[in-house]
Design an enzyme around this catalytic site. Structure first.
Site, mmCIF file in Angstrom:
data_model
loop_
_atom_site.group_PDB
_atom_site.id
_atom_site.type_symbol
_atom_site.label_atom_id
_atom_site.label_comp_id
_atom_site.label_asym_id
_atom_site.label_seq_id
_atom_site.Cartn_x
_atom_site.Cartn_y
_atom_site.Cartn_z
ATOM 1 N N VAL A 37 48.605 23.933 42.163
ATOM 2 C CA VAL A 37 48.272 22.736 41.105
ATOM 3 C C VAL A 37 49.394 22.078 40.653
ATOM 4 O O VAL A 37 49.613 20.715 40.651
ATOM 5 C CB VAL A 37 46.888 23.326 40.689
ATOM 6 C CG1 VAL A 37 46.751 21.669 39.359
ATOM 7 C CG2 VAL A 37 46.310 23.649 40.729
ATOM 8 N N ARG B 9 37.020 23.021 27.680
ATOM 9 C CA ARG B 9 36.109 21.953 28.420
ATOM 10 C C ARG B 9 34.868 22.030 27.584
ATOM 11 O O ARG B 9 33.953 21.059 27.535
ATOM 12 C CB ARG B 9 36.137 22.697 29.953
ATOM 13 C CG ARG B 9 36.702 22.595 31.178
ATOM 14 C CD ARG B 9 36.925 23.111 32.172
ATOM 15 N NE ARG B 9 37.417 23.474 33.029
ATOM 16 C CZ ARG B 9 37.966 24.369 34.070
ATOM 17 N NH1 ARG B 9 36.487 24.654 33.819
ATOM 18 N NH2 ARG B 9 38.678 24.516 34.622
ATOM 19 N N CYS C 233 36.454 22.523 39.369
ATOM 20 C CA CYS C 233 36.837 22.092 40.647
ATOM 21 C C CYS C 233 35.589 21.401 41.948
ATOM 22 O O CYS C 233 35.649 20.329 41.705
ATOM 23 C CB CYS C 233 38.367 22.402 41.348
ATOM 24 S SG CYS C 233 37.684 24.656 41.573
ATOM 25 N N SER D 97 41.963 28.366 47.813
ATOM 26 C CA SER D 97 43.077 28.216 47.113
ATOM 27 C C SER D 97 42.629 27.800 45.285
ATOM 28 O O SER D 97 43.449 27.740 44.997
ATOM 29 C CB SER D 97 43.857 26.698 47.189
ATOM 30 O OG SER D 97 42.077 25.495 47.466
ATOM 31 N N LYS E 258 29.877 27.428 34.715
ATOM 32 C CA LYS E 258 30.734 25.919 34.079
ATOM 33 C C LYS E 258 29.808 25.404 34.787
ATOM 34 O O LYS E 258 29.869 23.994 34.387
ATOM 35 C CB LYS E 258 31.770 25.883 34.641
ATOM 36 C CG LYS E 258 32.875 27.264 34.156
ATOM 37 C CD LYS E 258 34.332 27.366 34.960
ATOM 38 C CE LYS E 258 34.493 29.141 34.728
ATOM 39 N NZ LYS E 258 36.357 28.992 35.392
ATOM 40 N N ARG F 9 32.491 31.577 48.038
ATOM 41 C CA ARG F 9 33.699 31.781 48.317
ATOM 42 C C ARG F 9 34.019 31.152 49.928
ATOM 43 O O ARG F 9 33.449 32.635 50.110
ATOM 44 C CB ARG F 9 34.513 33.006 47.508
ATOM 45 C CG ARG F 9 35.921 32.476 48.179
ATOM 46 C CD ARG F 9 36.825 31.098 46.882
ATOM 47 N NE ARG F 9 37.053 31.355 45.915
ATOM 48 C CZ ARG F 9 37.592 30.379 44.841
ATOM 49 N NH1 ARG F 9 37.580 29.301 45.352
ATOM 50 N NH2 ARG F 9 37.738 31.605 43.653
ATOM 51 N N HIS G 76 36.866 21.921 48.923
ATOM 52 C CA HIS G 76 35.394 22.669 48.639
ATOM 53 C C HIS G 76 34.894 21.846 49.676
ATOM 54 O O HIS G 76 34.600 20.439 49.237
ATOM 55 C CB HIS G 76 35.323 22.509 47.117
ATOM 56 C CG HIS G 76 36.317 23.995 46.985
ATOM 57 N ND1 HIS G 76 37.193 24.732 46.877
ATOM 58 C CD2 HIS G 76 37.037 23.786 44.984
ATOM 59 C CE1 HIS G 76 37.395 25.116 46.247
ATOM 60 N NE2 HIS G 76 37.266 25.060 44.987
#
Length: 341
Positions: free
Chosen positions: A14, A101, A132, A162, A216, A237, A244
């Site tokens: 990132v 967050r 993400c 990733s 989340k 995953r 994604h």
């Protein structure tokens, strides 16, 4: 006059992408510093494709005094130590970890969705970047919510390796290679073999049976978009290196047709609608890599509920899900508050 910018975690996936995007978008920079853990001290990373090499400095000894913006792309533990130090030194932190967050004093920002929330950054001098998978979803939900008021979202994700960092990408590569030559495909980073498989488990399990990744998506969507929206998620995953994907089922308070939704999404910021009802008339993760847009395909009505739609969305998680969103936050911060460049 431009900004003095620090990229913390500059040697990771990132962090490198942040450097690429800062250069690509010609962010107004007077000085840039690449910072990482002491293990990387003295190594070099390229500033995008400019040919300019930056010597990495050790985070443990870096002085944030006099720097304007720090983009953090390290885990929650080092962020917990160094982000407050940077903020106290007058450097605005844009944090990509999950640490801040849900802190009520720290804005959680997706610029296309809730730009006005950034005004609260002065409380702590820290701004949070969302998960993400949440980031790409709320970009899609926002214009539809404005049009017909979303009441409930059911999302299933197909998240690339990733998202688990370089070790996740290495594991998929090594397992795939080993399987082809007849060697062992032992799981190390992931809980089960990821090559030629899917794993319905991202992050730790909570007491209610959901995982933290799923939690989340729920709480971040409520904070960013609307606390009244009901959200449930299943995060999976998949053996994809980057990008994604999400299958999203949306229920609305008001009537909205698939055609109306397509028209809205076609004009919405940050979205590219590719929705042809034919073979190949949709976007897959391999096609979104390196792009900034969140792609939407397969928009259709759900006949099993009142005012329901179903759609497919795909995004490069290292960009919109992480690095690009952080740089867009920096751009928004500059326009609304710092006023340089």
């Amino acid at each position: 006059m431009g900004y003095r910018v620090v990229v913390v975690g500059a040697t990771g996936n990132v962090g490198r992408e942040m450097l690429n995007i800062l250069a690509e978008r010609e962010f107004p920079i007077d000085e840039i510093a690449a910072v990482a853990s002491g293990r990387s001290n003295g190594t070099e990373v390229e500033f995008g494709e400019t040919g300019r090499m930056l010597k990495v400095k050790a985070l443990e000894h870096f002085d944030f005094t006099g720097w304007d913006i720090a983009l953090f792309a390290v885990g929650s533990e080092p962020t917990k130590v160094y982000a407050p130090k940077a903020a106290a030194a007058g450097c605005v932190v844009i944090d990509n970890s999950s640490l801040y967050r849900m802190d009520p004093d720290i804005p959680l920002i997706v610029p296309e969705v809730n730009p006005e929330a950034i005004d609260g950054y002065k409380k702590r001098n820290i701004i949070a970047n969302p998960n993400c998978s949440t980031a790409q979803m709320v970009v899609v939900l926002k214009p539809l919510h404005d049009a017909a008021k979303i009441t409930r979202v059911v999302v299933s994700t197909y998240q690339s390796v990733s998202g688990a960092g370089k070790v996740g990408m290495d594991e998929l590569f090594e397992q795939s290679r080993n399987i082809f030559v007849g060697d062992s495909a032992e799981a190390k980073k992931f809980t089960k073999q990821i090559a030629f498989n899917v794993i319905p488990h991202i992050d730790v399990f909570l007491d209610d049976g959901y995982t933290k990744e799923e939690w989340k998506m729920v709480v971040e969507t409520k904070k960013i978009l609307d606390p009244k929206i009901k959200v449930t998620a299943t995060c999976v995953r998949v053996p994809v290196f980057v990008g994604h994907s999400e299958a999203i089922n949306i229920e609305f308070e008001n009537e909205i047709s698939a055609k109306e939704a397509q028209d809205i999404l076609r004009e919405a910021p940050g979205i590219m609608l590719v929705d042809k009802r034919e073979d190949g008339g949709y976007v897959t993760p391999i096609e979104c890599v390196g792009d900034s847009a969140t792609y939407v395909s397969r928009v259709r009505e759900d006949p099993t509920v009142d005012n329901g739609l179903v759609l497919w969305c795909v995004s490069d998680n290292l960009r919109k899900g992480a690095a690009l969103n952080a740089v867009q936050i920096a751009e928004l911060l500059g326009r609304r508050h710092l006023k340089k460049g």
